[in-house]
Design a protein around this motif. Structure first.
Motif, PDB file in Angstrom:
ATOM      1  N   GLU A   1      -3.987  -2.975  -7.973  1.00  0.00           N
ATOM      2  CA  GLU A   1      -5.227  -3.163  -8.244  1.00  0.00           C
ATOM      3  C   GLU A   1      -6.054  -3.754  -8.491  1.00  0.00           C
ATOM      4  OE1 GLU A   1      -6.147  -0.546  -5.825  1.00  0.00           O
ATOM      5  OE2 GLU A   1      -4.615   0.810  -5.476  1.00  0.00           O
TER       6      GLU A   1
ATOM      7  N   LYS B   1       4.654   1.666  -6.115  1.00  0.00           N
ATOM      8  CA  LYS B   1       4.249   0.134  -6.026  1.00  0.00           C
ATOM      9  C   LYS B   1       4.069  -0.630  -7.440  1.00  0.00           C
ATOM     10  CE  LYS B   1       0.176   2.166  -4.766  1.00  0.00           C
ATOM     11  NZ  LYS B   1       0.180   3.955  -4.744  1.00  0.00           N
TER      12      LYS B   1
ATOM     13  N   LYS C   1       4.203  -0.855   2.934  1.00  0.00           N
ATOM     14  CA  LYS C   1       3.202   0.510   2.976  1.00  0.00           C
ATOM     15  C   LYS C   1       4.705   0.971   2.231  1.00  0.00           C
ATOM     16  CE  LYS C   1       0.177   1.272   6.959  1.00  0.00           C
ATOM     17  NZ  LYS C   1       0.123   1.900   7.997  1.00  0.00           N
TER      18      LYS C   1
ATOM     19  N   GLY D   1      -9.513  -2.304  -7.883  1.00  0.00           N
ATOM     20  CA  GLY D   1      -9.651  -0.836  -8.678  1.00  0.00           C
ATOM     21  C   GLY D   1     -11.393  -0.363  -9.157  1.00  0.00           C
TER      22      GLY D   1
ATOM     23  N   PRO E   1       0.597   5.482  -1.264  1.00  0.00           N
ATOM     24  CA  PRO E   1       0.299   6.948  -2.009  1.00  0.00           C
ATOM     25  C   PRO E   1       0.481   6.791  -3.465  1.00  0.00           C
ATOM     26  CG  PRO E   1       1.513   8.076  -0.351  1.00  0.00           C
ATOM     27  CD  PRO E   1       1.793   5.925   0.075  1.00  0.00           C
ATOM     28  N   SER E   2      -0.291   7.801  -4.298  1.00  0.00           N
ATOM     29  CA  SER E   2      -0.066   7.380  -5.519  1.00  0.00           C
ATOM     30  C   SER E   2       1.360   7.790  -5.776  1.00  0.00           C
ATOM     31  CB  SER E   2      -1.284   8.702  -5.856  1.00  0.00           C
ATOM     32  OG  SER E   2      -1.041   8.612  -7.753  1.00  0.00           O
TER      33      SER E   2
ATOM     34  N   VAL F   1       1.277  -1.484   0.123  1.00  0.00           N
ATOM     35  CA  VAL F   1      -0.539   0.187  -0.102  1.00  0.00           C
ATOM     36  C   VAL F   1       0.833   1.071   0.029  1.00  0.00           C
ATOM     37  CG1 VAL F   1      -1.790  -1.399   1.070  1.00  0.00           C
ATOM     38  CG2 VAL F   1      -0.177   0.024   2.546  1.00  0.00           C
TER      39      VAL F   1
ATOM     40  N   THR G   1      -3.222  -2.455  -3.255  1.00  0.00           N
ATOM     41  CA  THR G   1      -4.349  -1.659  -3.504  1.00  0.00           C
ATOM     42  C   THR G   1      -4.119  -0.878  -2.210  1.00  0.00           C
ATOM     43  OG1 THR G   1      -6.493  -2.935  -2.133  1.00  0.00           O
ATOM     44  CG2 THR G   1      -5.330  -3.024  -1.190  1.00  0.00           C
ATOM     45  N   HIS G   2      -5.115   0.328  -2.776  1.00  0.00           N
ATOM     46  CA  HIS G   2      -5.623   1.464  -1.951  1.00  0.00           C
ATOM     47  C   HIS G   2      -6.908   0.576  -1.276  1.00  0.00           C
ATOM     48  CE1 HIS G   2      -3.667   4.726  -3.649  1.00  0.00           C
ATOM     49  NE2 HIS G   2      -3.583   3.786  -5.316  1.00  0.00           N
ATOM     50  N   ASP G   3      -7.018  -0.478  -1.010  1.00  0.00           N
ATOM     51  CA  ASP G   3      -8.413  -0.419  -0.544  1.00  0.00           C
ATOM     52  C   ASP G   3      -7.962  -1.552   1.062  1.00  0.00           C
ATOM     53  OD1 ASP G   3     -10.452  -2.196   0.516  1.00  0.00           O
ATOM     54  OD2 ASP G   3     -11.225  -2.716  -0.801  1.00  0.00           O
TER      55      ASP G   3
END
Ligand SMILES: Nc1ncnc2c1ncn2[C@@H]1O[C@H](COP(=O)(O)OP(=O)(O)OP(=O)(O)O)[C@@H](O)[C@H]1O
Ligand SMILES: [Mg+2]
Length: 231
Positions: free
Chosen positions: A167, A45, A213, A170, A40-41, A38, A199-201
């Motif tokens: 993702e 990743k 992270k 996503g 941030p954009s 995981v 994943t952002h989830d």
């Protein structure tokens, strides 16, 4: 151990300055582990996933995948290793536009010259992702979520030892996202497939064994989660 990243660095050369996208990345993954990445954009990743799967080369460092040092392989050797052992679900799907959903799912089998039974395997996988009625649709005739599910079926079709998923939920609504999640976990249970999921989830990440992270191209935490009971 199925995957090891040792002092991985990735630098992109800009017009007049270098961009360090990954720096000093170290981790090991055991066969059968479910790991989520995981961050941030722009934290690196997708870049990291591509390096681990041998789709791209690090600027420095060593990557070992399924006992083989991919940093030293030729492009052909890497392609062969990917065909045999790796599944990849791309953030932007990367389906071939001139092939139908069914034909896209059959690609990995055909690359391995496993043509016998390929159609039945692909049909079964499309059914498992809920796309039985879409075999003959071309990617442009499918919704984003449907393309994502075709991409998932394709990644499963060569029975990978390790699956990289960028993702994977996503573009899906909650219900379809859960179907996809469950399919991934089922594959892990049935075949001990190692899963590396970007994943952002956070709900999804919290169901995995371990969360790495990333921030600004560095690992800022790497923690085990005890969650086997939730899955
Ligand atoms: N081919 C490239 N050339 C130059 N810079 C690149 C290239 N590919 C990626 N980058 C840069 O590397 C950084 C990391 O990109 P990456 O796609 O790995 O991020 P990400 O964490 O997957 O983000 P997202 O959550 O938005 O998908 C970004 O700042 C991006 O602009
Ligand atoms: Mg990405």
């Amino acid at each position: 151990m199925i995957l090891e990243a040792k002092e991985i660095k990735k630098i992109y050369q800009g017009v007049n300055k270098e961009l360090t996208v990954l720096d000093n990345i170290n981790f090991q993954v055991e066969q059968g582990e479910i790991l989520s990445i995981v961050g941030p954009s722009g934290s690196g990743k997708t870049t990291l996933l591509g390096l681990c799967a041998g789709l791209d080369n690090p600027t420095s460092g060593v990557l070992t995948l399924a006992g083989e040092s991919i940093s030293q392989m030729t492009e052909n050797q890497k392609a062969d290793l990917r065909n045999r052992k790796v599944g990849f679900i791309f953030q932007n799907f990367q389906l071939l536009p001139t092939l139908t959903a069914l034909e896209n799912v059959m690609i990995p089998l055909e690359l391995q010259e496993r043509t016998e039974g390929a159609k039945a395997i692909a049909e079964d996988l499309l059914e498992r992702v809920g796309l039985s009625g879409r075999h003959n649709h071309y990617p442009s005739q499918l919704s984003g979520g449907e393309q994502q599910r075709v991409s998932l079926a394709r990644a499963f079709s060569n029975d990978p030892q390790i699956l990289f998923a960028d993702e994977p939920t996503g573009n899906l609504d909650e219900e379809t996202g859960l179907i996809v999640e469950n399919l991934l976990f089922e594959l892990n249970r049935e075949k001990q497939t190692t899963l590396i999921i970007v994943t952002h989830d956070l709900d999804l990440a919290n169901k995995t064994d371990r969360i790495i992270k990333l921030k600004g191209g560095r690992i800022i935490s790497d923690q085990n989660v005890n969650n086997a009971s939730i899955r």
